[in-house]
Scaffold this motif. Structure first.
Motif, PDB file in Angstrom:
ATOM      1  N   GLY A   3      -9.178 -28.878  38.717  1.00  0.00           N
ATOM      2  CA  GLY A   3      -9.071 -27.840  39.747  1.00  0.00           C
ATOM      3  C   GLY A   3      -7.615 -27.629  40.105  1.00  0.00           C
ATOM      4  O   GLY A   3      -6.739 -28.326  39.604  1.00  0.00           O
ATOM      5  N   PRO A   4      -7.370 -26.656  40.956  1.00  0.00           N
ATOM      6  CA  PRO A   4      -5.980 -26.272  41.211  1.00  0.00           C
ATOM      7  C   PRO A   4      -5.223 -27.348  41.978  1.00  0.00           C
ATOM      8  O   PRO A   4      -5.801 -28.106  42.727  1.00  0.00           O
ATOM      9  N   ALA A 136      -8.209 -16.410  53.183  1.00  0.00           N
ATOM     10  CA  ALA A 136      -7.159 -16.423  52.153  1.00  0.00           C
ATOM     11  C   ALA A 136      -7.137 -17.771  51.440  1.00  0.00           C
ATOM     12  O   ALA A 136      -7.130 -17.836  50.200  1.00  0.00           O
ATOM     13  N   ALA A 137      -7.163 -18.847  52.220  1.00  0.00           N
ATOM     14  CA  ALA A 137      -7.122 -20.182  51.608  1.00  0.00           C
ATOM     15  C   ALA A 137      -8.336 -20.382  50.700  1.00  0.00           C
ATOM     16  O   ALA A 137      -8.212 -20.867  49.570  1.00  0.00           O
ATOM     17  N   GLU A 138      -9.499 -19.983  51.185  1.00  0.00           N
ATOM     18  CA  GLU A 138     -10.707 -20.165  50.375  1.00  0.00           C
ATOM     19  C   GLU A 138     -10.624 -19.362  49.082  1.00  0.00           C
ATOM     20  O   GLU A 138     -10.877 -19.875  47.994  1.00  0.00           O
ATOM     21  N   ALA A 189     -12.922 -25.040  50.636  1.00  0.00           N
ATOM     22  CA  ALA A 189     -12.833 -24.610  49.235  1.00  0.00           C
ATOM     23  C   ALA A 189     -12.717 -25.820  48.305  1.00  0.00           C
ATOM     24  O   ALA A 189     -13.289 -25.832  47.209  1.00  0.00           O
ATOM     25  N   GLU A 190     -11.992 -26.839  48.723  1.00  0.00           N
ATOM     26  CA  GLU A 190     -11.887 -28.039  47.882  1.00  0.00           C
ATOM     27  C   GLU A 190     -13.255 -28.708  47.734  1.00  0.00           C
ATOM     28  O   GLU A 190     -13.569 -29.253  46.669  1.00  0.00           O
ATOM     29  N   ALA A 191     -14.061 -28.651  48.801  1.00  0.00           N
ATOM     30  CA  ALA A 191     -15.411 -29.221  48.712  1.00  0.00           C
ATOM     31  C   ALA A 191     -16.263 -28.427  47.711  1.00  0.00           C
ATOM     32  O   ALA A 191     -17.015 -29.003  46.926  1.00  0.00           O
ATOM     33  N   SER A 306     -20.650 -33.123  48.544  1.00  0.00           N
ATOM     34  CA  SER A 306     -19.330 -32.580  48.842  1.00  0.00           C
ATOM     35  C   SER A 306     -19.298 -31.953  50.238  1.00  0.00           C
ATOM     36  O   SER A 306     -18.269 -31.998  50.917  1.00  0.00           O
ATOM     37  N   ALA A 307     -20.423 -31.401  50.696  1.00  0.00           N
ATOM     38  CA  ALA A 307     -20.444 -30.819  52.045  1.00  0.00           C
ATOM     39  C   ALA A 307     -20.213 -31.887  53.111  1.00  0.00           C
ATOM     40  O   ALA A 307     -19.401 -31.692  54.025  1.00  0.00           O
TER      41      ALA A 307
END
Ligand code: BES
Ligand code: MN
Ligand code: ZN
Length: 508
Positions: A3-4, A136-138, A189-191, A306-307
């Motif tokens: 992932g990023p 934006a972050a998501e 978003a990371e989750a 992940s949640a």
């Protein structure tokens, strides 16, 4: 974790006092291109902005990305990104996320490096600066997701990686609002990306044992209590329904229980996720065509694990339990046979008519355990449960079965902001007759008609009176192509909604 690597930072200083490889200025359709920043950029571009505007090359249309040659700037390159119409009356977080998702990949393929990005039109269109920076972050993190762990050849991987992105604004906005939104959006978003990683990983590399290890890592990093119930413990607890699915596999089953308590109600919100790390169908073997997609059959488990990780990272004042009964569904020598009768933990007997209807069997014990041991309040279960679900709702809306109107309304309102749209399905008692058994309390299949509904009715038999919603995500577990925040492969749906639902229910 793949992932990023991008981190989303924020600043309410003028971009002219910041620096980076690329400055991205978001403009809306028909933007007047006024204000300090654009005036300065126009000067650095020796009037280039004025030219672009007057010759019609710069419209602000959605998706437009125009690179502007500038000199003596704090940036190597400047780009103008068109966001289209940004009318507050019909602009939504869903549109914002989609816009940022697409933009993130365009910037990545242009090798934009370290980015500073102004997002004023988005903030004006949404209700607050924090909603704008969260979206934006998501979008920026979800849109850059890729699963390329197993490409050993460089040519098969995308050429570039974006650096950090600093979200800035030209207008006066409280720095704390921007920062809070970006940090919440990044965690969420990371989750989702973690959930995608878990589900995208092939089943030989994501066995129940490995899911449990990953869950343990997430729990340790986030400060969550975790318990892994092994086969012998599950036998003692009487989880005959869950274990009947594990019988045909050489992989040890792992029943994962994660508990997060930071105030909140006595009875936890309980998230139960189907964790079939691979579904061959068992004795009722599936046909080979497309069977490889059954690595996604633990998507429910991936989302609840992940949640709860994100819920803890957000330090929400709440009480949540995540339960993921994990096992393979294989046709080994010990496998359950059609007609076998098994007993769930709450004592109900089940005739296994079809071993391919295994999801409800593991959920039955997941829910029984939630009630008996964890004193569950609201129960939300997530499962890639029935092929019939994709027949009825396709790959756009998640079918949700719910026994309480107010709970459904809350979930629907959350879904309309996360974009993980849901549709309420019926659970009339009429359908129960289809899952009556000649020899046991319940049969695990209900015939050809209304397959998703009879599956839900089966689960409901274990829920009893608790407020409950069941998400059948079979139609949405994976995306077919890259678009907006969706990346081919595991969707990570509905991780965002689980987190936002719990956030909305938490004390502030
Ligand atoms: N995991 C499948 C459902 C599924 C199928 C999800 C395709 C995503 C794509 C589930 O375990 C299953 O096999 N369900 C059966 C139930 C039937 C035997 C009553 C189905 O849908 O065919
Ligand atoms: Mn199955
Ligand atoms: Zn399955």
């Amino acid at each position: 974790m793949p992932g990023p690597n991008t981190e989303i930072l924020t600043s309410n200083k003028s971009p002219m006092t910041l620096s980076g490889d690329t400055l991205v200025i978001i403009i809306k359709k028909g933007d007047a291109l006024k204000g300090d920043l654009l005036t300065k950029i126009n000067t650095l571009a020796k009037g280039g902005l004025t030219v672009l505007k007057s010759n019609g090359s710069l419209t602000g249309d959605l998706g437009e990305l125009i690179w502007l040659p500038v000199q003596n700037s704090h940036y190597k390159r400047v780009a103008l990104a068109g966001a289209g119409e940004c009318k507050p009356s019909d602009y939504t977080e869903i549109r914002a996320r989609e816009f940022f998702g697409n933009l993130s990949r365009k910037l990545r393929s242009a090798n934009a490096g370290e980015v500073v990005m102004t997002i004023d039109p988005i903030i004006s269109a949404l209700k607050s600066a924090s909603l704008g920076s969260q979206a934006a972050a998501e979008g920026l993190i979800l849109g850059q997701y890729r699963f390329d762990t197993h490409h050993t050849r460089k040519a098969d991987r995308p050429k570039f990686t974006l650096g950090n992105i600093t979200i800035a604004v030209g207008t006066k906005t409280p720095a704390s609002q921007l920062a809070n939104g970006a940090s919440k959006g990044s965690i969420i978003a990371e989750a989702v990306n973690t959930s995608r990683d878990l589900a995208n990983t092939p089943a030989n590399l994501m066995t129940p044992t490995i899911v449990a290890e990953r869950a343990r890592e997430i729990a340790e990093q986030a400060g969550i209590e975790i318990e892994i119930i092994e086969r012998s413990d599950a036998e003692r607890l009487g989880m005959g329904s869950y274990l009947s699915v594990a019988n045909g596999s050489h992989q040890p089953p792992k029943f994962i229980v994660m508990t997060y308590k930071n105030g909140g109600p006595r009875k936890p919100i309980t998230l139960v996720g189907k964790g079939i790390t691979f579904d061959t169908g068992g004795t009722s073997l599936k046909p080979p065509g497309g069977m490889e997609s059954m690595k996604y059959d633990m998507s429910g488990a991936a989302t609840v694990i992940s949640a709860i990780g994100a819920i803890a990272r957000l330090k929400l004042k709440t009480h949540v339990v995540a339960i993921a009964p994990c096992t393979e569904n294989m046709p080994g020598g010990g496998a359950t046979k059609p007609g076998d009768v098994v007993y769930a933990m709450d004592g109900q007997s089940i005739e296994v008519i079809n071993t391919d209807a295994e999801g409800r069997l593991v959920l039955a014990d997941g829910i029984a355990y939630a009630k008996k041991v964890k004193n569950a309040g609201v129960i939300l279960d997530v499962a890639t449960l029935t092929g019939a679900m994709s027949v009825s709702l396709g790959d756009y809306r998640i079918g949700v079965f719910c026994n309480q109107d107010s709970l459904f309304r809350q979930l629907d309102s959350v879904a309309q902001s996360t974009g993980e749209l849901i549709w309420r399905m019926p659970i009339d008692d009429y359908y129960s007759k289809q899952i009556k058994s000649e020899v046991a309390d319940l049969a695990n299949t209900g015939g050809r008609l209304a397959g998703s509904i009879t599956a839900a009715k089966f689960i409901e038999a274990f829920v009893g009176d608790n407020p409950w919603a069941h998400f059948d995500i079979a139609g949405l577990m994976s995306a077919k192509s890259d678009s907006g925040i969706h990346i081919k492969g595991s969707s990570g749906v509905p991780t965002k909604s689980l987190i936002e639902y719990v956030a909305a229910k938490s004390a502030s």
